[in-house]
Design a protein around this motif. Structure first.
Motif, PDB file in Angstrom:
ATOM      1  N   GLY A   7     -11.901  -4.888   4.587  1.00 46.76           N
ATOM      2  CA  GLY A   7     -10.701  -4.663   3.805  1.00 46.76           C
ATOM      3  C   GLY A   7     -10.518  -3.266   3.262  1.00 46.76           C
ATOM      4  N   LEU A   8     -11.337  -2.305   3.667  1.00 42.41           N
ATOM      5  CA  LEU A   8     -11.278  -0.975   3.075  1.00 42.41           C
ATOM      6  C   LEU A   8     -10.257  -0.038   3.730  1.00 42.41           C
ATOM      7  N   ALA A   9      -9.562  -0.512   4.749  1.00 45.00           N
ATOM      8  CA  ALA A   9      -8.531   0.296   5.412  1.00 45.00           C
ATOM      9  C   ALA A   9      -7.146  -0.243   5.065  1.00 45.00           C
ATOM     10  N   ASP A  10      -6.126   0.625   5.151  1.00 45.63           N
ATOM     11  CA  ASP A  10      -4.765   0.170   4.873  1.00 45.63           C
ATOM     12  C   ASP A  10      -4.035  -0.266   6.139  1.00 45.63           C
ATOM     13  N   ALA A  11      -4.693  -0.143   7.295  1.00 50.20           N
ATOM     14  CA  ALA A  11      -4.055  -0.545   8.552  1.00 50.20           C
ATOM     15  C   ALA A  11      -5.093  -1.134   9.504  1.00 50.20           C
ATOM     16  N   LYS A  12      -4.638  -2.107  10.300  1.00 50.05           N
ATOM     17  CA  LYS A  12      -5.508  -2.715  11.307  1.00 50.05           C
ATOM     18  C   LYS A  12      -4.632  -3.371  12.364  1.00 50.05           C
ATOM     19  N   ASP A  13      -4.959  -3.103  13.622  1.00 51.36           N
ATOM     20  CA  ASP A  13      -4.259  -3.730  14.750  1.00 51.36           C
ATOM     21  C   ASP A  13      -2.737  -3.558  14.665  1.00 51.36           C
ATOM     22  N   GLY A  14      -2.300  -2.423  14.146  1.00 51.70           N
ATOM     23  CA  GLY A  14      -0.877  -2.148  14.078  1.00 51.70           C
ATOM     24  C   GLY A  14      -0.203  -2.619  12.799  1.00 51.70           C
ATOM     25  N   TYR A  15      -0.893  -3.431  12.000  1.00 54.20           N
ATOM     26  CA  TYR A  15      -0.332  -3.902  10.736  1.00 54.20           C
ATOM     27  C   TYR A  15      -0.757  -2.949   9.619  1.00 54.20           C
ATOM     28  N   LYS A  16       0.153  -2.660   8.708  1.00 54.24           N
ATOM     29  CA  LYS A  16      -0.116  -1.643   7.695  1.00 54.24           C
ATOM     30  C   LYS A  16       0.365  -2.085   6.317  1.00 54.24           C
ATOM     31  N   LEU A  17      -0.445  -1.816   5.323  1.00 50.22           N
ATOM     32  CA  LEU A  17      -0.081  -2.032   3.928  1.00 50.22           C
ATOM     33  C   LEU A  17       0.504  -0.723   3.404  1.00 50.22           C
ATOM     34  N   SER A  18       1.770  -0.742   3.023  1.00 49.31           N
ATOM     35  CA  SER A  18       2.451   0.464   2.551  1.00 49.31           C
ATOM     36  C   SER A  18       2.931   0.262   1.123  1.00 49.31           C
ATOM     37  N   SER A  19       2.840   1.332   0.325  1.00 55.57           N
ATOM     38  CA  SER A  19       3.314   1.272  -1.053  1.00 55.57           C
ATOM     39  C   SER A  19       3.656   2.672  -1.534  1.00 55.57           C
ATOM     40  N   GLY A  20       4.712   2.771  -2.322  1.00 49.44           N
ATOM     41  CA  GLY A  20       5.073   4.044  -2.913  1.00 49.44           C
ATOM     42  C   GLY A  20       4.402   4.251  -4.257  1.00 49.44           C
ATOM     43  N   THR A  21       3.565   3.291  -4.662  1.00 48.43           N
ATOM     44  CA  THR A  21       2.901   3.355  -5.954  1.00 48.43           C
ATOM     45  C   THR A  21       1.509   3.954  -5.816  1.00 48.43           C
ATOM     46  N   GLY A  22       1.307   5.106  -6.409  1.00 58.87           N
ATOM     47  CA  GLY A  22      -0.011   5.724  -6.384  1.00 58.87           C
ATOM     48  C   GLY A  22      -0.648   5.765  -7.750  1.00 58.87           C
ATOM     49  N   GLU A  23       0.127   5.387  -8.774  1.00 56.20           N
ATOM     50  CA  GLU A  23      -0.368   5.412 -10.148  1.00 56.20           C
ATOM     51  C   GLU A  23       0.254   4.268 -10.935  1.00 56.20           C
ATOM     52  N   LEU A  24      -0.550   3.621 -11.776  1.00 52.41           N
ATOM     53  CA  LEU A  24      -0.077   2.558 -12.651  1.00 52.41           C
ATOM     54  C   LEU A  24      -0.485   2.897 -14.078  1.00 52.41           C
ATOM     55  N   PRO A  25       0.289   2.467 -15.065  1.00 52.47           N
ATOM     56  CA  PRO A  25      -0.016   2.815 -16.454  1.00 52.47           C
ATOM     57  C   PRO A  25      -1.236   2.059 -16.985  1.00 52.47           C
ATOM     58  N   ALA A  26      -1.894   2.657 -17.949  1.00 54.56           N
ATOM     59  CA  ALA A  26      -3.047   2.013 -18.582  1.00 54.56           C
ATOM     60  C   ALA A  26      -2.599   1.204 -19.790  1.00 54.56           C
ATOM     61  N   GLY A  27      -3.301   0.113 -20.043  1.00 53.35           N
ATOM     62  CA  GLY A  27      -3.111  -0.626 -21.278  1.00 53.35           C
ATOM     63  C   GLY A  27      -1.906  -1.514 -21.389  1.00 53.35           C
TER      64      GLY A  27
END
Length: 311
Positions: A77-97
């Motif tokens: 599960g450490l990759a964002d893509a496998k066999d042509g399927y890809k997990l995509s997100s525009g979120t690179g940061e989330l707030p704390a607390g």
């Protein structure tokens, strides 16, 4: 009862083939009375929110009706893509607390968002958030919009780096019937001091319950493992079904955060589960694994977390 390794869920035929390539296990968490960022925490369970895909789609095999399927072929599960399927997100940061939402899509080899997902343990998507030091954990069930955008509602996160795992099975296309677990990382800004991982132990407490693990595990080999649930020194025999099983177990490897998942093989028999849950466990790497075990009694979900040493 017996549990099988999870990074790859579903289908009896796939279970037999996947056993030879198993890469995982399970003790996951959905909901807890503690804050989701704590070392023994598990997040609130948003599974009660029906996803668009589960309410609008009834086709496809319900893999959740087959307890104990082998999911080892998913990989770590450490990759964002496998066999042509890809997990995509525009979120690179989330707030704390504070509570936040992580939005993402799964795209197929043709680049289009996937909107058809098979049911696994009553859900079409299982989503996990794990802090890099393995001391913060959440397991939620996101909701999908008509365009294939998923929204995972997360409880407050502590500062640090978190990895977001999406576990799913396409219900059509070239990956139909194949189990995937993909991930991406996000940053939660703030004072991100690492928390030392609790030492290896054979038992853990959760809401007055004690989960005790028995079994000597060796990396890359399948071994029996049992988890006994007790309360006040007495065996617990009233475990209730949770996600069509008596326990949900997710594990993460110290250092790289590799993912593994397990759940019971034996068919659920009402609200009379316990006190022992049996697993056929295969963890692919030696070292410490942080296990998160979820089980339900009296309508309440409990999450126990412990560190397991694999030689």
């Amino acid at each position: 009862m017996s549990f099988t390794s999870r990074p790859t869920l579903r289908r009896r035929g796939f279970a037999v083939a996947a056993t030879a390539t198993v890469l995982a296990l399970t003790l996951a968490a959905c909901g807890s009375s503690k804050d989701s960022s704590g070392s023994s925490t598990a997040a609130k369970d948003h599974g009660a929110k029906a996803s668009a895909s589960s309410s609008a789609t009834t086709g496809g095999m319900d893999h959740g009706s087959m307890p104990g399927m082998d999911h080892g072929g998913m990989g770590d599960g450490l990759a964002d893509a496998k066999d042509g399927y890809k997990l995509s997100s525009g979120t690179g940061e989330l707030p704390a607390g504070k509570d936040s939402a992580y939005r993402f899509t799964i795209t197929a080899p043709d680049g289009k968002p996937v909107t058809g997902f098979a049911v696994d343990q009553t859900k079409r998507m299982h989503f996990y958030a794990i802090r890099s030091d393995l001391t913060g954990f959440q397991h939620v069930h996101p909701a999908m919009a008509a365009d294939g955008t998923w929204t995972a509602d997360l409880a407050a996160l502590r500062p640090g780096t978190w990895r977001m795992f999406a576990s799913f099975t396409p219900d059509n296309g070239p990956g139909k019937g194949k189990d995937f677990v993909l991930s991406r990382t996000v940053t939660v800004p703030g004072d991100a001091k690492p928390t030392p991982l609790p030492g290896a132990a054979t038992s853990a407490e959760a809401d007055g319950y004690t989960a005790t693990v028995k079994g000597d595990l060796m990396a890359g080999m399948t071994h029996p493992m049992t988890v006994a649930i007790s309360k006040d020194g007495k065996p617990v025999t009233d475990l209730q079904p949770y996600l069509e099983t008596y326990a949900h177990l997710t594990a993460f490897h110290e250092g790289d955060g590799a993912f593994a998942h397990l759940h019971p093989q034996t068919k659920v028999n009402g609200d009379r589960g316990g006190p022992e849950l049996s697993f056929q466990t295969m963890l692919p790497k030696s070292g410490n694994w942080r296990l998160f075990l979820q089980f339900q009694t009296g309508g309440k979900l409990h999450t126990a977390a412990l560190t397991l040493r694999v030689s």
